[in-house]
Design a protein around this motif. Structure first.
Motif, mmCIF file in Angstrom:
data_model
loop_
_atom_site.group_PDB
_atom_site.id
_atom_site.type_symbol
_atom_site.label_atom_id
_atom_site.label_comp_id
_atom_site.label_asym_id
_atom_site.label_seq_id
_atom_site.Cartn_x
_atom_site.Cartn_y
_atom_site.Cartn_z
ATOM 1 N N UNK A 142 -0.834 4.299 3.350
ATOM 2 C CA UNK A 142 -0.627 3.279 4.378
ATOM 3 C C UNK A 142 0.801 2.780 4.272
ATOM 4 N N UNK A 143 1.539 2.927 5.344
ATOM 5 C CA UNK A 143 2.923 2.471 5.293
ATOM 6 C C UNK A 143 3.143 1.297 6.223
ATOM 7 N N UNK A 144 3.805 0.304 5.738
ATOM 8 C CA UNK A 144 4.192 -0.816 6.592
ATOM 9 C C UNK A 144 5.686 -0.784 6.823
ATOM 10 N N UNK A 145 6.314 0.194 6.207
ATOM 11 C CA UNK A 145 7.770 0.236 6.293
ATOM 12 C C UNK A 145 8.301 1.527 6.882
ATOM 13 N N UNK A 146 7.968 2.646 6.239
ATOM 14 C CA UNK A 146 8.610 3.883 6.642
ATOM 15 C C UNK A 146 7.855 4.635 7.727
ATOM 16 N N UNK A 147 8.619 5.320 8.581
ATOM 17 C CA UNK A 147 8.008 6.162 9.603
ATOM 18 C C UNK A 147 7.507 7.443 8.958
ATOM 19 N N UNK A 148 6.476 7.998 9.606
ATOM 20 C CA UNK A 148 5.871 9.216 9.080
ATOM 21 C C UNK A 148 6.896 10.348 8.940
ATOM 22 N N UNK A 192 4.479 -1.236 1.880
ATOM 23 C CA UNK A 192 4.252 -2.062 0.714
ATOM 24 C C UNK A 192 3.525 -3.347 1.143
ATOM 25 N N UNK A 193 3.134 -4.126 0.158
ATOM 26 C CA UNK A 193 2.437 -5.368 0.501
ATOM 27 C C UNK A 193 3.428 -6.514 0.691
ATOM 28 N N UNK A 197 -2.863 2.099 -5.258
ATOM 29 C CA UNK A 197 -1.461 1.895 -5.632
ATOM 30 C C UNK A 197 -0.823 0.909 -4.669
ATOM 31 N N UNK A 198 -0.378 -0.212 -5.192
ATOM 32 C CA UNK A 198 0.293 -1.201 -4.358
ATOM 33 C C UNK A 198 1.780 -1.160 -4.658
ATOM 34 N N UNK A 199 2.566 -1.253 -3.605
ATOM 35 C CA UNK A 199 4.015 -1.327 -3.820
ATOM 36 C C UNK A 199 4.463 -2.723 -3.436
ATOM 37 N N UNK A 206 4.033 -12.610 -9.731
ATOM 38 C CA UNK A 206 3.010 -13.597 -9.403
ATOM 39 C C UNK A 206 1.593 -13.085 -9.474
ATOM 40 N N UNK A 207 0.775 -13.539 -8.512
ATOM 41 C CA UNK A 207 -0.648 -13.242 -8.556
ATOM 42 C C UNK A 207 -0.987 -11.771 -8.376
ATOM 43 N N UNK A 208 -0.121 -11.019 -7.659
ATOM 44 C CA UNK A 208 -0.405 -9.594 -7.466
ATOM 45 C C UNK A 208 -0.327 -8.874 -8.810
ATOM 46 N N UNK A 209 0.648 -9.262 -9.584
ATOM 47 C CA UNK A 209 0.783 -8.688 -10.929
ATOM 48 C C UNK A 209 -0.413 -9.039 -11.782
#
Ligand SMILES: Nc1ncnc2c1ncn2[C@@H]1O[C@H](COP(=O)(O)OP(=O)(O)OP(=O)(O)O)[C@@H](O)[C@H]1O
Ligand SMILES: [Mg+2]
Length: 468
Positions: free
Chosen positions: A56-62, A123-124, A157-159, A170-173
């Motif tokens: 799942x990408x929120x940043x890069x194009x396919x 990424x998140x 896997x979270x980025x 923070x809380x994600x860690x």
């Protein structure tokens, strides 16, 4: 089922059992530090083993991502065609109210229909930015992430992009089982990348920080230091005598695993030193690896042949014979990062498996000024101890006095004078030798001349290995 792979063997062995089913892995790091590359590698190598990956990408194009990972040796398209990989680009949602809802709905639908074993969210950070400090939204996001990881019962896997030292995890860690922090800085005009295993539930790791590079066509290449807990001892059961009485009496036998440091300010007699080592290699039929940070290999070959002829009074050595016993490598210090340079040494060691290793300049880079940095000191110490453990005799010849090498050495040799004697018109060589725990003494030109005489006699008995 076996653990998930990162696609990097060394990293897998460091992580041990940490990447098991149900694991939430956080890859955090600054801009351009290699987060997407590492996540892609995880996605690709697991999919290749038949574990489906949802990216799942929120940043890069396919197109961009597919093209980029292709350059790193990973064919996402092929796996997508085989239904082992699915890529979804989520539009950047800005409404704070709908963001988590929309995000979790799309993901749940895809997870249910595609049924992946690996889920990557790259990424998140945009989501976290939108929800800001809203405690309730952050809690919802955390729960959603945990829910996803349970839903796929594989590896999630979270980025997350964080600035500087990554203390803002923070809380994600906190909710993650494993945290890998990637960073990069510029050293000697080269990018020095490193990853730190900040947290690794269920697997003890001693090495927390490792250097790595992103290589065209190859992907991630890590430079793992051979860290040892102990200080290994040389093998005192196998003395190697010098092929001549004079030096054997003065310097004494050399034992596998010993470190000899020669401080030679002008490197003027390097030809003789290398030629003498070559002679020893031929006589004992051993293998010598020479790594130079200063002198080009061609020059050393020329020097060895010349020195050889002089010591043996006219016996010449063919390049072929030389290459049977001595491998000569030059590493340009300005082209390598310290970690990378160390990695090259380890690679050569594995390839050549020498009995004796000679460094011209101090590893890992040979440049004394850089050795003052604490990081490189660690690397130097690591290499030296590792060679001791492998029971390889090590000779470091440097034009600077490197305190660390001096203190680790079993034999410290100082070539003192290079001026020409007015009476004999030959260079006046004065060599001071200190063997650990013994009184220092001096080796003179006469000792070397006597040695050469002995060597010639010894050589006669092993003549068949020398071609005129
Ligand atoms: N094909 C390639 N060959 C060599 N180096 C590459 C290649 N692709 C990427 N890199 C290097 O990797 C770096 C960044 O990789 P990556 O995209 O994984 O980092 P990132 O942490 O995800 O960055 P961002 O914060 O922009 O998302 C690039 O800046 C580039 O130097
Ligand atoms: Mg990225």
């Amino acid at each position: 089922m076996s653990n998930f792979t990162t696609g990097v063997a060394e990293l897998d062995s460091l992580l041990g059992n940490a990447l098991s089913e149900g694991t939430l892995l956080l890859i955090a790091g600054c801009l351009g530090s290699g987060k997407t590359t590492l996540a892609s590698s995880i996605c690709y190598w697991n999919a290749l083993k038949g574990r489906k990956c949802l990216y799942i990408s929120l940043q890069e194009d396919k197109d961009k991502l597919f093209r980029n990972v292709r350059n790193l040796g990973m064919d996402f398209k092929e796996l997508e065609d085989k239904n082992l990989l699915r890529f979804i680009k989520l539009p950047l949602m800005i409404s704070k109210e709908s963001i988590i809802d929309t995000f979790s709905r799309i993901l749940k639908d895809t997870i249910t229909s595609f049924n992946p074993n690996v889920l990557v969210i790259d990424s998140i950070t945009p989501i976290l930015k939108v929800i800001g400090n809203d405690i309730e939204a952050r809690a919802t996001l955390q729960n959603t992430l945990i829910e996803f990881s349970k839903l796929i019962n594989g590896l999630t896997v979270l980025i997350h992009e964080v600035e500087g030292g990554g203390d803002g995890l923070g809380d994600v860690g906190f909710v993650s089982d494993v945290v890998i922090f990637t960073s990069c800085k510029v050293v000697n005009n080269l990018v020095l990348r490193s990853m730190e295993i900040r947290k690794s539930r269920g697997s003890p790791t001693r090495i927390a920080k490792i250097g790595f590079a992103i290589e065209e066509g190859e992907g991630i290449r890590v430079f793992l230091p051979p860290l040892l807990k102990e200080i290994p001892a040389p093998d005192y059961t196998k003395p190697h005598k010098h092929p001549c009485k004079s030096l054997d009496r003065k310097i004494g036998s050399i034992y596998p695993g010993e470190l000899i440091f020669i401080l030679h300010p002008t490197l003027a007699y390097i030809d003789y030193i290398l030629a003498y080592i070559t002679l020893i290699a031929i006589i004992y039929r051993g293998r010598v690896l020479v790594i130079s940070y200063i002198i080009p290999p061609q020059h050393m070959i020329y020097g060895i042949r010349r020195g050889f002829e002089r010591i043996t009074a006219g016996v010449s050595i063919t390049e072929e014979l030389l290459s049977n016993y001595v491998r000569i490598e030059g590493l340009n210090p300005s082209a390598y990062l310290p970690e990378e340079s160390m990695y090259e040494v380890l690679k050569l060691l594995r390839e050549y498996n020498p009995d004796l290793i000679v460094f011209i300049g101090t590893p890992p880079l040979g440049i004394t000024s850089t050795i003052t940095e604490a990081d490189y000191k660690d690397l130097t110490m690591n290499i030296i101890l590792y060679l001791k453990k492998l029971r390889i005799a090590t000779l470091i010849i440097d034009d600077h006095d490197v305190e660390l090498v001096k203190s680790l050495s079993d034999i410290y040799i100082k070539v003192k004078s290079t001026s020409r004697s007015k009476v004999f018109r030959v260079p006046r060589v004065l060599v001071e030798v200190v063997r650990r725990g013994e009184a220092p003494y001096t080796v003179t030109l006469k000792d070397f001349i006597l040695c050469a005489k002995d060597v010639r006699k010894t050589l006669k008995s092993v003549k068949e290995s020398i071609t005129k």
